[in-house]
Design a protein around this motif. Structure first.
Motif, PDB file in Angstrom:
ATOM      1  N   CYS A 368     -38.434  12.403 -11.128  1.00 44.70           N
ATOM      2  CA  CYS A 368     -39.680  11.642 -10.986  1.00 44.70           C
ATOM      3  C   CYS A 368     -40.373  11.902  -9.659  1.00 44.70           C
ATOM      4  O   CYS A 368     -41.580  11.671  -9.528  1.00 44.70           O
ATOM      5  CB  CYS A 368     -39.393  10.151 -11.142  1.00 44.70           C
ATOM      6  N   GLY A 369     -39.621  12.391  -8.668  1.00 42.80           N
ATOM      7  CA  GLY A 369     -40.230  12.690  -7.383  1.00 42.80           C
ATOM      8  C   GLY A 369     -41.331  13.730  -7.472  1.00 42.80           C
ATOM      9  O   GLY A 369     -42.266  13.738  -6.665  1.00 42.80           O
ATOM     10  N   LEU A 370     -41.228  14.599  -8.471  1.00 42.83           N
ATOM     11  CA  LEU A 370     -42.243  15.643  -8.647  1.00 42.83           C
ATOM     12  C   LEU A 370     -43.588  15.059  -9.053  1.00 42.83           C
ATOM     13  O   LEU A 370     -44.633  15.699  -8.872  1.00 42.83           O
ATOM     14  CB  LEU A 370     -41.789  16.645  -9.713  1.00 42.83           C
ATOM     15  N   TYR A 371     -43.566  13.836  -9.582  1.00 46.48           N
ATOM     16  CA  TYR A 371     -44.787  13.258 -10.138  1.00 46.48           C
ATOM     17  C   TYR A 371     -45.349  12.128  -9.286  1.00 46.48           C
ATOM     18  O   TYR A 371     -46.358  11.527  -9.651  1.00 46.48           O
ATOM     19  CB  TYR A 371     -44.516  12.793 -11.575  1.00 46.48           C
ATOM     20  N   ASN A 372     -44.707  11.868  -8.157  1.00 48.35           N
ATOM     21  CA  ASN A 372     -45.321  10.997  -7.153  1.00 48.35           C
ATOM     22  C   ASN A 372     -46.215  11.861  -6.267  1.00 48.35           C
ATOM     23  O   ASN A 372     -45.841  12.976  -5.913  1.00 48.35           O
ATOM     24  CB  ASN A 372     -44.260  10.326  -6.283  1.00 48.35           C
ATOM     25  N   PRO A 373     -47.380  11.352  -5.890  1.00 41.92           N
ATOM     26  CA  PRO A 373     -48.278  12.167  -5.068  1.00 41.92           C
ATOM     27  C   PRO A 373     -47.744  12.340  -3.649  1.00 41.92           C
ATOM     28  O   PRO A 373     -47.016  11.479  -3.140  1.00 41.92           O
ATOM     29  CB  PRO A 373     -49.569  11.331  -5.064  1.00 41.92           C
ATOM     30  N   PRO A 374     -48.109  13.475  -3.026  1.00 46.74           N
ATOM     31  CA  PRO A 374     -48.854  14.595  -3.594  1.00 46.74           C
ATOM     32  C   PRO A 374     -47.943  15.510  -4.402  1.00 46.74           C
ATOM     33  O   PRO A 374     -46.789  15.722  -4.047  1.00 46.74           O
ATOM     34  CB  PRO A 374     -49.390  15.314  -2.357  1.00 46.74           C
ATOM     35  N   HIS A 375     -48.473  16.038  -5.506  1.00 45.62           N
ATOM     36  CA  HIS A 375     -47.710  16.930  -6.365  1.00 45.62           C
ATOM     37  C   HIS A 375     -47.509  18.280  -5.680  1.00 45.62           C
ATOM     38  O   HIS A 375     -48.223  18.639  -4.744  1.00 45.62           O
ATOM     39  CB  HIS A 375     -48.426  17.108  -7.704  1.00 45.62           C
ATOM     40  N   ASN A 376     -46.527  19.018  -6.174  1.00 46.40           N
ATOM     41  CA  ASN A 376     -46.175  20.298  -5.549  1.00 46.40           C
ATOM     42  C   ASN A 376     -47.377  21.215  -5.362  1.00 46.40           C
ATOM     43  O   ASN A 376     -47.565  21.813  -4.298  1.00 46.40           O
ATOM     44  CB  ASN A 376     -45.112  21.020  -6.382  1.00 46.40           C
ATOM     45  N   ASP A 377     -48.187  21.359  -6.397  1.00 41.66           N
ATOM     46  CA  ASP A 377     -49.317  22.284  -6.312  1.00 41.66           C
ATOM     47  C   ASP A 377     -50.335  21.830  -5.271  1.00 41.66           C
ATOM     48  O   ASP A 377     -50.955  22.655  -4.583  1.00 41.66           O
ATOM     49  CB  ASP A 377     -49.975  22.454  -7.685  1.00 41.66           C
ATOM     50  N   MET A 378     -50.501  20.508  -5.128  1.00 42.89           N
ATOM     51  CA  MET A 378     -51.438  19.985  -4.143  1.00 42.89           C
ATOM     52  C   MET A 378     -50.957  20.267  -2.724  1.00 42.89           C
ATOM     53  O   MET A 378     -51.757  20.600  -1.837  1.00 42.89           O
ATOM     54  CB  MET A 378     -51.636  18.483  -4.350  1.00 42.89           C
ATOM     55  N   VAL A 379     -49.646  20.117  -2.507  1.00 44.51           N
ATOM     56  CA  VAL A 379     -49.089  20.383  -1.175  1.00 44.51           C
ATOM     57  C   VAL A 379     -49.263  21.854  -0.811  1.00 44.51           C
ATOM     58  O   VAL A 379     -49.732  22.200   0.287  1.00 44.51           O
ATOM     59  CB  VAL A 379     -47.603  19.993  -1.113  1.00 44.51           C
ATOM     60  N   ILE A 380     -48.895  22.727  -1.730  1.00 40.84           N
ATOM     61  CA  ILE A 380     -48.986  24.165  -1.464  1.00 40.84           C
ATOM     62  C   ILE A 380     -50.430  24.566  -1.184  1.00 40.84           C
ATOM     63  O   ILE A 380     -50.717  25.329  -0.254  1.00 40.84           O
ATOM     64  CB  ILE A 380     -48.395  24.968  -2.640  1.00 40.84           C
ATOM     65  N   SER A 381     -51.357  24.055  -1.984  1.00 36.68           N
ATOM     66  CA  SER A 381     -52.775  24.361  -1.778  1.00 36.68           C
ATOM     67  C   SER A 381     -53.255  23.840  -0.430  1.00 36.68           C
ATOM     68  O   SER A 381     -54.003  24.524   0.285  1.00 36.68           O
ATOM     69  CB  SER A 381     -53.604  23.742  -2.907  1.00 36.68           C
TER      70      SER A 381
END
Length: 401
Positions: A368-381
């Motif tokens: 579930c940690g993957l779906y708490n903000p910020p999501h992985n793609d948002m962090v990488i971007s």
């Protein structure tokens, strides 16, 4: 918390807080699996937390709270999460709400004081409901479809919020709503009444007892002073201020769950005898390899999280400059937590997926940690954008020299 983590206990106060949270974790752990199984909200856990003063930890001392620092909140939350990830995550949203408010003070002081004292004296929790199924995640810039329409004496608010953690327990909460007349988004305080409907939608893979149901607002009338603050670029936004350091309490929960998996698997490996090995399985080289990897991942995660919290606490001038570091910590800690639990499961083998063991619950919870903000793609971007902007800024500076 096990002895291997004592390096993060800096002083006597830290030690008292860790012992306090560990004692609570031991109690809620007794029924954590039951609530995970049935998906019901663990009211008994929250009655215990209220009795033990957990709800007042982030509230300033001037209003009767304990005024814990970010570092101290991380310390207690990691320990509590070892007992129940769901309970720690659910109460964590309350802690985050008051910690962000204690830093930003974006509400009128009388409103803030009243809610602080209500939490201290009456055990009232607080959370903000922002996400909607229609508009998606406002962290990605979406405008809420929940509307606030001006009427005589106040506003009428309508809409439906999703992922409303603590919904079964709260007597009041805040919502993000779009004020049609002003073309602005604001945060409103809502008291539960007959126009507020809790819809039991929470039936998930992990973190099953957080009570993150949907909340439907059916023409809820609120007075003018229920508008607590605007939440846009025209004002200081408590959700974005000070590098969003309050959000570090999210990865802390998953670190705690991973730590529980670590402790379980070491105990298991030390007790599990292998006839082919002629010894307990902890002596098998491949098991030692995995245990070593687990502890390295935990150490890296803890060092990142606790050192960042300490830096934020002690350097006021840096608090607005650590946004990237906060996002990186969330990304690394939550992803490492998944790896840690997977390694623990690989040691236990087929037993790890049995409901008789807590590993399968830990595995589901850390996802579930993957779906708490910020999501992985948002962090990488975010990090990539910062790197490119820094490079381009340097290039412009060189051209002008």
């Amino acid at each position: 918390m096990s002895n291997h983590a004592n390096v993060y206990i800096r002083n006597e106060r830290d030690e008292e807080l860790e012992e306090y949270a560990s004692r609570l974790a031991e109690k809620i752990q007794l029924t954590a699996a039951k609530y995970d199984e049935n998906g019901e909200f663990p009211f008994e856990h929250f009655e215990l937390l209220q009795k033990e003063g957990y709800f007042k930890l982030p509230i300033p001392k001037e209003y009767g709270g304990e005024g814990l620092s970010l570092y101290e909140l991380i310390l207690v939350q990691e320990s509590l999460a070892k007992g129940s990830g769901s309970t720690a995550l659910a109460v964590g949203w309350h802690l985050m709400a008051f910690f962000s408010l204690s830093c930003s003070r974006t509400w009128k002081e009388k409103d803030y004081k009243k809610l602080c004292q209500d939490a201290v004296h009456n055990g009232s929790l607080l959370n903000v409901f922002a996400t909607e199924r229609d508009s998606g995640n406002i962290a990605r810039g979406n405008k809420p479809t929940t509307t606030a329409r001006k009427v005589d004496g106040g506003f009428v608010i309508s809409g439906r919020k999703a992922f409303a953690t603590l919904a079964p327990y709260l007597k009041h909460f805040t919502v993000m709503a779009f004020i049609e007349d002003e073309n602005r988004v604001a945060e409103f305080l809502i008291e539960k009444n007959e126009s507020v409907n809790i819809i039991p939608t929470w039936n998930t893979l992990g973190m099953r007892s957080t009570g993150s149901d949907d909340v439907e607002l059916n023409n809820v009338f609120v007075k003018k002073d229920a508008l607590l603050a605007y939440a846009d670029k025209l004002v200081i936004n408590r959700f974005e201020a000070f590098s969003k350091a309050y959000s570090l309490l999210l990865p802390t929960v998953y670190l705690g769950v991973a730590s529980a998996a670590r402790d379980f698997i070491i105990h298991y490996a030390e007790k599990k005898y292998s006839p082919s090995l002629g010894n307990v399985i902890s002596e098998a080289p491949h098991v030692k390899q995995k245990i070593g990897e687990i502890d390295m991942l935990l150490s890296v995660s803890r060092t990142l999280l606790y050192s960042l919290a300490e830096k934020w606490d002690e350097n006021i001038d840096l608090r607005d400059k650590l946004k990237n570091e906060v996002s990186i910590a969330k990304y690394m800690v939550t992803n490492n937590a998944i790896k840690i639990v997977e390694l623990a499961m690989s040691i236990a083998g087929g037993h790890s997926i049995s409901k008789d063991f807590p590993l399968e619950r830990y595995f589901r919870d850390v996802q579930c940690g993957l779906y708490n903000p910020p999501h992985n793609d948002m962090v990488i971007s975010q990090i990539a954008t910062s790197a490119l902007e820094e490079y381009r800024k340097d290039q412009v500076a060189l051209q002008h020299n």
